[in-house]
Design an enzyme around this catalytic site. Structure first.
Site, short mmCIF file in Angstrom:
data_model
loop_
_atom_site.label_atom_id
_atom_site.label_comp_id
_atom_site.label_asym_id
_atom_site.label_seq_id
_atom_site.Cartn_x
_atom_site.Cartn_y
_atom_site.Cartn_z
CB ALA A 110 24.18 36.58 19.06
CE LYS A 111 29.22 34.53 25.02
NZ LYS A 111 28.77 35.45 26.09
#
Ligand code: NAD
Length: 421
Positions: A110-111
């Site tokens: 994720a980011k």
């Protein structure tokens, strides 16, 4: 992720998809599975107002993107940067999926982040922005769902505000929902130096396999920050001569090896790397072109590109930063026998100790620094050996091998779980 790496095939995410396509082709993945893995699973875009200290307010935009969660909860940093885009978040989320898989951690990628310049905000404004952003993305975040960590423009204090906001919503403390926190609220020993430590572990292995002894070998480090400074200290501890280091304003060089303790004292006193007097000044360009055994680009992406790759004389390049060597530069380097230890493997130490932080928080049982370092080393050694083995068996670069290891793991997990419903 801007720069030449992205320019060569489009956006940062397009570059990430291209790297995935190459690995998927080599692995012979079916088209339907490829279609799933080359896209992100979820992306949340939020627009929210934040009040400034003078009573006015402005609208900010933030993101949280999850690429794949087949192997475990999503994991990835939060970036506060004026040029942050959802495309960057997609690319970095995908990159995190592969990084977690290559070191075999039970996480997906994720980011997230907020489009802002944190240096233009007061501490109170930064806190309000963080707490409001945390509230906006809270539906995705949690110890079993998605666990943020620091990235560019964020730090342990930002993680503390994030963890506190999520805890206020829950009505009890949720330390395992965020990593990179201060030690007092469930952070891990060994986190600060973890990326540098992991990088040095795999660099020394790569050197041995490249016929280079650590003792007396030379190294140059671009970007004397959290990653670069720990890396330089550990390379020196291993018997190497760190002959040059730099920051964004330029570097310093000393053929007999820099006195890093004196340099650290100089920086603590407010000095810059480039005005450290026990050495001669060099530019960042000159640093990259030094005749050294090991070059560690630990600053930014796309530092070694098609235009300067010919001048790079290092024998081994260990990628401290993400994507500091562009694909076209890597082709030149490979032809000349330069060994590149790829980012998803070389700089995974920070992610590994983030995983340790999550595990310790879930168990409410904390390890000392020695335990953290030993376990980190063991994971880095095992991961390097696996990648090296695939590279040798399949006659490909360490980067191609690392992508094959990572993509095969995520593809396997996605396939065995099946398609719901
Ligand atoms: P940092 O901000 O602590 O240090 C970065 C250093 O690079 C600073 O000394 C800065 O002055 C220097 N720098 C910036 N631009 C430069 C340029 N153009 N030329 C030379 N030096 C320049 O950051 P960090 O945490 O050490 O991260 C460094 C890189 O490693 C980043 O690309 C980051 O995304 C990547 N990374 C960091 C971690 C981590 O655990 N911190 C993990 C994986 C990857």
């Amino acid at each position: 992720m801007a720069g030449e790496a992205a320019d060569s095939v489009g956006s940062a995410f397009a570059t990430g998809q291209h790297q995935f396509d190459v690995a998927a082709e080599a692995l012979g993945l079916d088209d339907d599975l490829r279609a799933v893995l080359r896209e992100v699973k979820r992306e949340l875009v939020v627009h929210f107002p934040v009040a400034f200290d003078d009573g006015s307010f402005a609208l900010f935009t933030g993101f949280r993107v999850q690429h794949n969660i087949a192997r475990g909860p999503a994991k990835g940093g939060l970036r506060y940067h004026p040029a942050m885009t959802v495309d960057d978040a997609r690319a970095l989320a995908m990159f995190m999926t592969w990084k977690a898989a290559v070191v075999d951690l039970p996480f997906g990628g994720a980011k997230g982040g907020v489009v802002c310049d944190p240096h233009q905000l007061s501490q109170a404004e930064l806190e309000r922005l963080t707490r409001r952003y945390a509230t906006e993305i809270a539906l995705l975040i949690g110890a079993e769902k998605d666990i943020p960590a620091p990235d560019l423009g964020t730090n342990a204090q930002v993680m503390a505000w994030l963890m506190d906001t999520l805890s206020m919503h829950a009505g009890y403390s949720v330390p395992a929902a965020v990593t990179g926190k201060p030690i007092d609220i469930g952070g891990s020993e060994g986190r600060v130096g973890a990326t540098g430590r992991g990088l040095v572990t795999v660099t020394l292995m790569a050197m041995r396999e490249h016929g280079l002894q650590a003792r007396g070998a030379t190294a140059a480090v671009q970007g004397y920050g959290q990653v670069g400074s720990h890396c330089a200290a550990l390379l020196a501890e291993a018997g190497m001569r760190v002959v040059a280091v730099s920051d964004s304003r330029g570097g310093v060089r000393r053929g007999d090896g820099l006195d890093l303790a004196a340099l650290d004292a100089h920086l603590r006193d407010g000095g810059r790397v480039s005005d450290f007097e026990a050495g001669e000044r060099i530019s960042n360009r000159e640093l990259l072109e030094l005749d050294v055994d090991v070059l560690v680009p630990a600053a930014m992406e796309s530092q070694i590109h098609a235009r300067n790759a010919e001048q790079v004389r290092a024998r081994v390049i260990a990628e401290g930063a993400n994507a500091p060597v562009t694909p076209s530069a890597e082709d030149h380097l490979e032809e000349r026998g330069v060994l590149v230890v790829p980012d998803i493997l070389a700089n995974a130490g920070g992610l590994v100790v983030s995983y340790f932080e999550w595990v310790q928080d879930l168990q409410a049982f904390f390890w000392d620094a020695g335990e953290v370092d030993r376990r980190l080393e063991s994971i880095m050694v095992r991961s390097y050996q696996r990648v090296r083995q695939i590279a040798e068996q399949q006659h490909v670069s360490l980067r191609a091998a690392a992508y094959r290891v990572a993509v095969a793991k995520v593809a396997g997990a996605t396939r065995v779980r099946g398609i719901y419903p």
